[in-house]
Design a protein around this motif. Structure first.
Motif, PDB file in Angstrom:
ATOM      1  N   LEU A 196       0.460  -0.928  -0.424  1.00  0.00           N
ATOM      2  CA  LEU A 196      -0.022   0.226   0.238  1.00  0.00           C
ATOM      3  C   LEU A 196       0.977   0.909  -0.097  1.00  0.00           C
ATOM      4  CD1 LEU A 196      -3.233  -1.316   2.443  1.00  0.00           C
ATOM      5  CD2 LEU A 196      -3.453  -0.540   0.060  1.00  0.00           C
ATOM      6  N   GLY A 197       1.696   0.609   0.772  1.00  0.00           N
ATOM      7  CA  GLY A 197       3.407   2.161   0.809  1.00  0.00           C
ATOM      8  C   GLY A 197       3.412   2.504  -0.793  1.00  0.00           C
ATOM      9  N   ARG A 198       4.107   1.400  -1.126  1.00  0.00           N
ATOM     10  CA  ARG A 198       4.686   1.790  -2.710  1.00  0.00           C
ATOM     11  C   ARG A 198       3.857   1.719  -3.532  1.00  0.00           C
ATOM     12  NH1 ARG A 198       7.148  -3.201  -1.105  1.00  0.00           N
ATOM     13  NH2 ARG A 198       5.535  -4.790  -1.884  1.00  0.00           N
ATOM     14  N   TYR A 199       2.475   1.587  -3.105  1.00  0.00           N
ATOM     15  CA  TYR A 199       1.475   2.624  -4.365  1.00  0.00           C
ATOM     16  C   TYR A 199       0.942   3.503  -4.665  1.00  0.00           C
ATOM     17  CZ  TYR A 199       0.037  -2.304  -5.321  1.00  0.00           C
ATOM     18  OH  TYR A 199       0.417  -4.257  -5.537  1.00  0.00           O
ATOM     19  N   GLY A 200       0.557   4.097  -3.080  1.00  0.00           N
ATOM     20  CA  GLY A 200       0.952   5.483  -2.907  1.00  0.00           C
ATOM     21  C   GLY A 200       1.990   6.179  -3.015  1.00  0.00           C
ATOM     22  N   ALA A 201       2.978   5.991  -3.013  1.00  0.00           N
ATOM     23  CA  ALA A 201       3.810   6.699  -3.214  1.00  0.00           C
ATOM     24  C   ALA A 201       4.455   7.430  -5.107  1.00  0.00           C
ATOM     25  CB  ALA A 201       5.878   5.771  -3.063  1.00  0.00           C
ATOM     26  N   ARG A 202       3.848   6.085  -5.513  1.00  0.00           N
ATOM     27  CA  ARG A 202       3.658   6.502  -6.731  1.00  0.00           C
ATOM     28  C   ARG A 202       1.996   7.262  -7.407  1.00  0.00           C
ATOM     29  NH1 ARG A 202       3.673  -0.005  -8.158  1.00  0.00           N
ATOM     30  NH2 ARG A 202       5.414  -0.641  -7.710  1.00  0.00           N
ATOM     31  N   ASP A 203       1.654   7.476  -7.211  1.00  0.00           N
ATOM     32  CA  ASP A 203       0.090   8.572  -6.935  1.00  0.00           C
ATOM     33  C   ASP A 203       0.532   9.549  -6.509  1.00  0.00           C
ATOM     34  OD1 ASP A 203      -1.207   6.468  -8.435  1.00  0.00           O
ATOM     35  OD2 ASP A 203      -2.497   6.249  -6.293  1.00  0.00           O
ATOM     36  N   MET A 204       1.217  10.285  -5.128  1.00  0.00           N
ATOM     37  CA  MET A 204       2.347  10.794  -4.915  1.00  0.00           C
ATOM     38  C   MET A 204       3.676  11.172  -5.449  1.00  0.00           C
ATOM     39  SD  MET A 204       1.916  12.833  -2.434  1.00  0.00           S
ATOM     40  CE  MET A 204       1.458  12.464  -0.510  1.00  0.00           C
ATOM     41  N   ALA A 205       4.407  10.829  -6.650  1.00  0.00           N
ATOM     42  CA  ALA A 205       5.246  11.398  -7.557  1.00  0.00           C
ATOM     43  C   ALA A 205       4.161  12.265  -8.066  1.00  0.00           C
ATOM     44  CB  ALA A 205       5.541  10.157  -7.565  1.00  0.00           C
ATOM     45  N   ARG A 206       2.593  11.424  -8.183  1.00  0.00           N
ATOM     46  CA  ARG A 206       2.421  12.272  -9.802  1.00  0.00           C
ATOM     47  C   ARG A 206       2.028  13.482  -8.840  1.00  0.00           C
ATOM     48  NH1 ARG A 206      -2.557   7.931 -11.374  1.00  0.00           N
ATOM     49  NH2 ARG A 206      -3.488  10.049 -13.073  1.00  0.00           N
ATOM     50  N   LEU A 207       1.228  14.216  -7.934  1.00  0.00           N
ATOM     51  CA  LEU A 207       1.321  14.747  -7.150  1.00  0.00           C
ATOM     52  C   LEU A 207       2.181  16.123  -7.223  1.00  0.00           C
ATOM     53  CD1 LEU A 207      -1.672  13.514  -4.195  1.00  0.00           C
ATOM     54  CD2 LEU A 207      -2.084  14.531  -7.153  1.00  0.00           C
ATOM     55  N   LEU A 208       3.276  15.098  -6.395  1.00  0.00           N
ATOM     56  CA  LEU A 208       4.544  16.518  -6.874  1.00  0.00           C
ATOM     57  C   LEU A 208       5.174  17.042  -8.103  1.00  0.00           C
ATOM     58  CD1 LEU A 208       6.553  14.670  -3.881  1.00  0.00           C
ATOM     59  CD2 LEU A 208       4.999  16.608  -3.707  1.00  0.00           C
ATOM     60  N   LYS A 209       4.682  16.443  -9.162  1.00  0.00           N
ATOM     61  CA  LYS A 209       4.912  16.583 -10.109  1.00  0.00           C
ATOM     62  C   LYS A 209       3.977  16.988 -11.256  1.00  0.00           C
ATOM     63  CE  LYS A 209       7.688  12.002 -11.355  1.00  0.00           C
ATOM     64  NZ  LYS A 209       7.987  11.170 -12.580  1.00  0.00           N
ATOM     65  N   GLY A 210       2.854  17.574 -10.368  1.00  0.00           N
ATOM     66  CA  GLY A 210       2.490  19.033 -10.664  1.00  0.00           C
ATOM     67  C   GLY A 210       0.810  18.164 -11.270  1.00  0.00           C
ATOM     68  N   GLU A 211       0.255  16.973 -11.260  1.00  0.00           N
ATOM     69  CA  GLU A 211      -0.852  16.637 -11.391  1.00  0.00           C
ATOM     70  C   GLU A 211      -1.705  16.889 -10.201  1.00  0.00           C
ATOM     71  OE1 GLU A 211      -2.019  12.902 -13.205  1.00  0.00           O
ATOM     72  OE2 GLU A 211       0.516  12.282 -14.245  1.00  0.00           O
ATOM     73  N   ALA A 212      -3.606  17.305 -10.922  1.00  0.00           N
ATOM     74  CA  ALA A 212      -3.983  17.711  -9.967  1.00  0.00           C
ATOM     75  C   ALA A 212      -4.657  16.828  -9.502  1.00  0.00           C
ATOM     76  CB  ALA A 212      -5.374  18.608 -10.530  1.00  0.00           C
ATOM     77  N   PRO A 213      -4.558  16.551  -7.717  1.00  0.00           N
ATOM     78  CA  PRO A 213      -5.869  15.536  -7.617  1.00  0.00           C
ATOM     79  C   PRO A 213      -6.977  14.977  -7.906  1.00  0.00           C
ATOM     80  CG  PRO A 213      -5.231  16.934  -5.359  1.00  0.00           C
ATOM     81  CD  PRO A 213      -4.868  18.088  -6.904  1.00  0.00           C
ATOM     82  N   SER A 214      -7.321  15.383  -8.483  1.00  0.00           N
ATOM     83  CA  SER A 214      -9.337  15.301  -8.840  1.00  0.00           C
ATOM     84  C   SER A 214      -8.628  13.864  -9.786  1.00  0.00           C
ATOM     85  CB  SER A 214      -8.963  16.664 -10.273  1.00  0.00           C
ATOM     86  OG  SER A 214      -8.823  17.053 -10.283  1.00  0.00           O
ATOM     87  N   SER A 215      -6.592  14.214 -11.138  1.00  0.00           N
ATOM     88  CA  SER A 215      -6.924  13.673 -12.350  1.00  0.00           C
ATOM     89  C   SER A 215      -6.397  12.133 -11.574  1.00  0.00           C
ATOM     90  CB  SER A 215      -5.475  14.328 -12.997  1.00  0.00           C
ATOM     91  OG  SER A 215      -4.716  14.408 -11.692  1.00  0.00           O
ATOM     92  N   ILE A 216      -6.331  12.135 -10.483  1.00  0.00           N
ATOM     93  CA  ILE A 216      -5.808  10.331  -9.535  1.00  0.00           C
ATOM     94  C   ILE A 216      -7.068  10.416  -9.086  1.00  0.00           C
ATOM     95  CG2 ILE A 216      -4.224   9.466  -7.906  1.00  0.00           C
ATOM     96  CD1 ILE A 216      -2.374  11.638  -8.220  1.00  0.00           C
ATOM     97  N   PRO A 217      -8.148   8.902  -9.368  1.00  0.00           N
ATOM     98  CA  PRO A 217      -8.844   8.520  -9.426  1.00  0.00           C
ATOM     99  C   PRO A 217      -8.726   7.981  -7.970  1.00  0.00           C
ATOM    100  CG  PRO A 217      -8.034   7.293 -11.282  1.00  0.00           C
ATOM    101  CD  PRO A 217      -7.584   8.697 -10.884  1.00  0.00           C
TER     102      PRO A 217
END
Length: 622
Positions: A277-298
Motif C-alpha cells: 500500500l505504501g509503494r502504491y501510494g508513493a507512485r500516486d504521490m509522485a504524480r502529485l509532486l510533478k504537478g498533477e491535480a488530485p482530481s486527475s488521480i481517481p
C-alpha cells in the motif's frame, strides 16, 4: 572622480552577483516537502512497514527530491477531544514555517482527524490504508484523493473453510463491540460469519480470559484474531504484542488480517500488505509532486489475495493444494532449482564446454593413433608376453588358494549329511553348515574371479582405498580359519587414513596369504603362543609410502631370506612354494615393495610398502 568610479564598480558587481545567484537558483532542482500523518504509534508493525514502503518507492520515483516529515498521531490510543485540540495546536505551531507541497495520510483515524481539524486545507492530500466504508461515508474535498482497503470477514471465513474444511466454530478475538476503529461495519460482517460457523465471541473480555479461552478450544474450531488494541477492562495493547500473547496460548490455528502479522505463528489471512500500500501510494504521490491535480488521480480500492505462512501450514498439516488461487506463500523453503539456479545453469554450461573439449581431444587422439599405430602394436606384443610369463604363477595360485575353501565345503557337506541323518534331524546345525558352504563357495568364486583378473592387466580394479579398511575386511574374512587353528590375530592401525590406489580384493589376498603363512609357521606352538599381528606405521613416516608389517612367533625363515618370495621355494612339507611368490607379485603389481626378515630371539616379519595416494579420496574396499 574616484568616488563615482568606485560606486559604479560596486553597482556592476552587485548586478553580476544577483544575476549569477538567480541563474544558480534556477538551475538547482527544487526540493518538495511532504508531511506524513500516521494514525498509530511508531511501534505499530503494520504502519512501520507502510511508511518504509512509501519512503523507499518515493525515493525511486523522485531520487533526492523529496524532504519527508512524519508524525505518528497515536489516535487510537488517545482519542479524547482535548488530545485532538492540543495535537492540532502543536502541529500548527511546529510546522508554522514549513510550506508543504503535499500531505500523505495513513489510516482512517488520521484521515478523519485531518478532515475534521482542517489542517492545511489548500495542500494536495493523499491517503493510504483507509477503510473503504469510512471513506465512502465521507465527503472529500477536491484536493483529496487516495486508496482504500476492505477488511472482509467473509473472505477470511472462505479461507478458513478452504484450509480447515472440518471447522464448525470460530473464536473471535477483537476489540469490544463498537470500539473497533478499523471495523465500522463489524455488525454486518458478523452476520456473514455466523451464517457459516458458530461464533465464540471473546470481544469485551479481559486479556487473561481471552488467552485462557483460546487455549481450550475444541478440535473443530479456529481463531480469528483481528486488530486487538483494547480489552474489556480498558487496557490498551500494541496489536503485535497482543497477537503474540494469543499465539503463546492458542491450541488451534490463528488467522489474521494483515500480511505484516504473518510470520509470527499465525496460519495467514486476507493478507492486506501495508508495504505494498505504501509503494502504491508513493507512485500516486509522485504524480502529485510533478504537478498533477488530485482530481486527475481517481480514488482506488485496493484488494489483496490471501497470504499464508508455509511453516504454519506444515505445523497444522495443511496440504498446499487446498490453497485458493493467487495465494502468497511466505517462508517457504525454495526448491533446489530455485536456490541454485545459477549454479546449475553454470554447471550445465561447464559440462557442455567440457564435452565439446573432450570431443575435440578425441578427434585429435584419432589423428594421433595413426601415427603411433606401430608403437601401440609393439606395446601390445610386449604386454602379451608379460601375461604369458605370469601365467605359470597365477594358474598355480588358483589351485593353492582354493584348497582351504574347497576343503571347508567338503567338511561342511559331510557334517550336513550327519546332521540330517540324526534322529531327530539336527536342522539348526545343518543350516549353519550349509551357510558355511555358501560362504566358502563365495570365497572360492571371488578368489577365482580376482586371480583370473590378475592375468589380464586391463581387468585389474584400481580404486582409492584405505588400507585400514582392507586390514579390517581381511581380518574378518580370515577369522574362521584363525579360530579353527586356535590362533590369535591382532591388528594395530593408526587413527589417520592410509590411502592407496589399488584393487581392494587383491590387497586383502596379500594379507590373507601372509596370515595363513604365519599360522602355518606356528603349527607346532601351543595355542596361546600362536599370535599373528598386522601393524601399520603412522602415515608420513615413510615419506610418500604406506608400510604394513605382518609378524608371527614361529621359528622364522630358514635358509636364504632373499629367496622366500621366489616361486617353488618352500620349507613346508606340503607347500607349493607359491604363497609368498603370489603375495610379492600382487604387491609389485600395485607399485609396491616387499621384504622379509627374522626377528630376535624368534619369529618372522614380512613387511610391504605401497605408494601413498591423495588423502580424502579413499573409500571402503570390497
Amino acid at each position: 572622480m574616484v568616488t563615482i568610479r568606485s560606486r559604479r564598480v560596486a553597482w556592476l558587481a552587485t548586478v553580476f552577483l544577483l544575476t549569477f545567484a538567480r541563474s544558480a537558483l534556477a538551475a538547482a532542482p527544487s526540493q518538495k516537502a511532504v508531511l506524513c500523518l500516521i494514525a498509530e504509534a511508531p511501534s505499530n508493525a503494520y504502519y512501520t512497514a507502510l511508511y518504509r514502503g512509501f519512503r523507499e518507492e518515493l525515493d525511486r520515483q523522485l531520487p533526492n527530491a523529496v524532504l519527508l516529515y512524519s508524525e505518528n498521531l497515536d489516535l487510537p490510543q488517545f482519542d479524547s477531544p482535548q488530545y485532538r485540540r492540543e495535537l492540532t495546536r502543536w502541529l500548527r505551531y511546529k510546522y508554522r514555517d514549513v510550506q508543504f507541497d503535499a500531505v500523505m495520510v495513513a489510516g482512517s483515524p488520521a484521515l478523519r482527524y485531518l478532515m475534521s481539524e482542517r489542517l492545511w486545507p489548500e495542500v494536495p492530500t493523499y491517503f493510504v490504508s483507509a477503510n473503504d466504508k469510512v471513506v465512502r461515508d465521507m465527503t472529500l474535498p477536491p484536493n483529496v484523493t487516495g486508496q482504500t482497503v476492505v477488511l472482509s470477514l467473509p473472505d477470511t471465513a472462505f479461507l478458513i473453510g478452504q484450509l480447515f474444511p472440518r471447522t464448525r466454530k470460530v473464536a473471535l478475538v477483537a476489540n469490544p463491540a463498537g470500539r473497533d476503529t478499523y471495523r465500522p461495519g463489524m455488525a454486518d460482517e458478523l452476520q456473514a460469519l455466523t451464517a457459516r460457523y458458530q461464533l465464540i465471541d471473546l470481544r469485551g473480555l479481559p486479556v487473561e480470559q481471552v488467552r485462557q479461552a483460546i487455549s481450550r478450544l475444541p478440535d473443530d474450531a479456529v481463531i480469528y484474531h483481528q486488530t486487538y488494541t483494547l480489552d474489556g477492562t480498558g487496557r490498551r495493547f500494541d496489536p503485535y504484542l497482543a497477537l503474540n500473547l494469543a499465539l503463546q496460548r492458542a491450541n488451534r490455528p490463528v488467522f489474521v488480517d494483515y500480511a505484516a502479522f504473518v510470520g509470527t505463528g499465525a496460519v495467514g489471512g486476507a493478507g492486506i500488505d501495508s508495504a505494498a500500500l505504501g509503494r502504491y501510494g508513493a507512485r500516486d504521490m509522485a504524480r502529485l509532486l510533478k504537478g498533477e491535480a488530485p482530481s486527475s488521480i481517481p480514488l482506488r480500492r485496493r484488494s489483496f489475495g490471501p497470504v499464508v505462512d508455509a511453516r504454519a501450514l506444515d505445523r497444522w498439516k495443511v496440504d498446499p493444494g487446498q490453497l485458493p488461487p493467487a495465494t502468497t506463500i511466505l517462508y517457504r523453503e525454495p526448491t533446489e532449482w530455485e536456490r541454485y539456479r545459477g549454479e546449475i545453469l553454470g554447471t550445465a554450461a561447464l559440462i557442455v564446454t567440457l564435452s565439446l573439449l573432450i570431443l575435440a581431444l578425441l578427434f585429435e587422439r584419432t589423428r594421433r593413433e595413426r601415427a603411433v599405430a606401430e608403437s601401440r602394436q609393439r606395446l601390445s606384443q610386449l604386454a602379451h608376453l608379460n601375461r604369458g610369463a605370469s601365467a605359470m604363477v597365477y594358474s598355480a595360485a588358483i589351485a593353492h588358494e582354493l584348497n582351504q575353501p574347497l576343503a571347508a565345503i567338503m567338511s561342511n557337506a559331510e557334517a550336513s549329511e550327519l546332521f540330517l541323518r540324526a534322529d531327530p534331524p539336527k536342522l539348526a546345525q545343518a543350516r549353519e553348515a550349509l551357510a558355511d558352504i555358501k560362504r566358502d563357495d563365495r570365497r572360492a568364486a571371488e578368489i577365482i574371479r580376482r586371480m583370473r583378473g590378475m592375468l589380464k592387466r586391463t581387468d585389474q580394479v584400481a580404486v582409492p582405498v584405505d588400507m585400514r579398511h582392507v586390514v579390517s575386511d581381511a581380518a574378518t574374512f580370515i577369522a574362521p580359519e584363525v579360530r579353527m587353528r586356535q590362533a590369535t590375530l591382532r591388528t594395530a592401525m593408526p587413527d589417520l587414513a592410509l590411502p592407496v590406489q589399488g584393487d581392494p580384493v587383491q590387497l586383502q589376498q596379500v594379507l590373507i596369504n601372509l596370515v595363513i603363512n604365519a599360522m602355518d609357521a606356528m603349527d607346532a606352538l601351543p595355542p596361546p603362543e600362536r599370535v599373528v599381528e598386522i601393524r601399520a606405521d603412522e602415515p608420513g613416516q615413510q615419506g610418500g609410502w604406506i608400510r604394513l608389517h605382518v609378524t608371527d612367533r614361529g621359528p622364522g625363515f630358514a635358509g636364504d631370506i632373499g629367496q622366500v618370495f621366489d616361486s617353488f621355494i618352500t620349507t613346508k612339507e606340503h607347500g607349493s612354494g607359491l604363497g609368498l611368490a603370489i603375495t610379492a607379485a600382487i604387491v609389485r603389481e600395485h607399485g609396491g615393495r616387499i621384504q622379509a626378515r627374522n626377528l630376535s630371539p624368534f619369529g618372522a616379519e614380512v613387511s610391504f610398502s605401497l605408494p601413498l595416494a591423495q588423502a580424502g579420496s579413499t573409500k571402503r574396499g570390497n
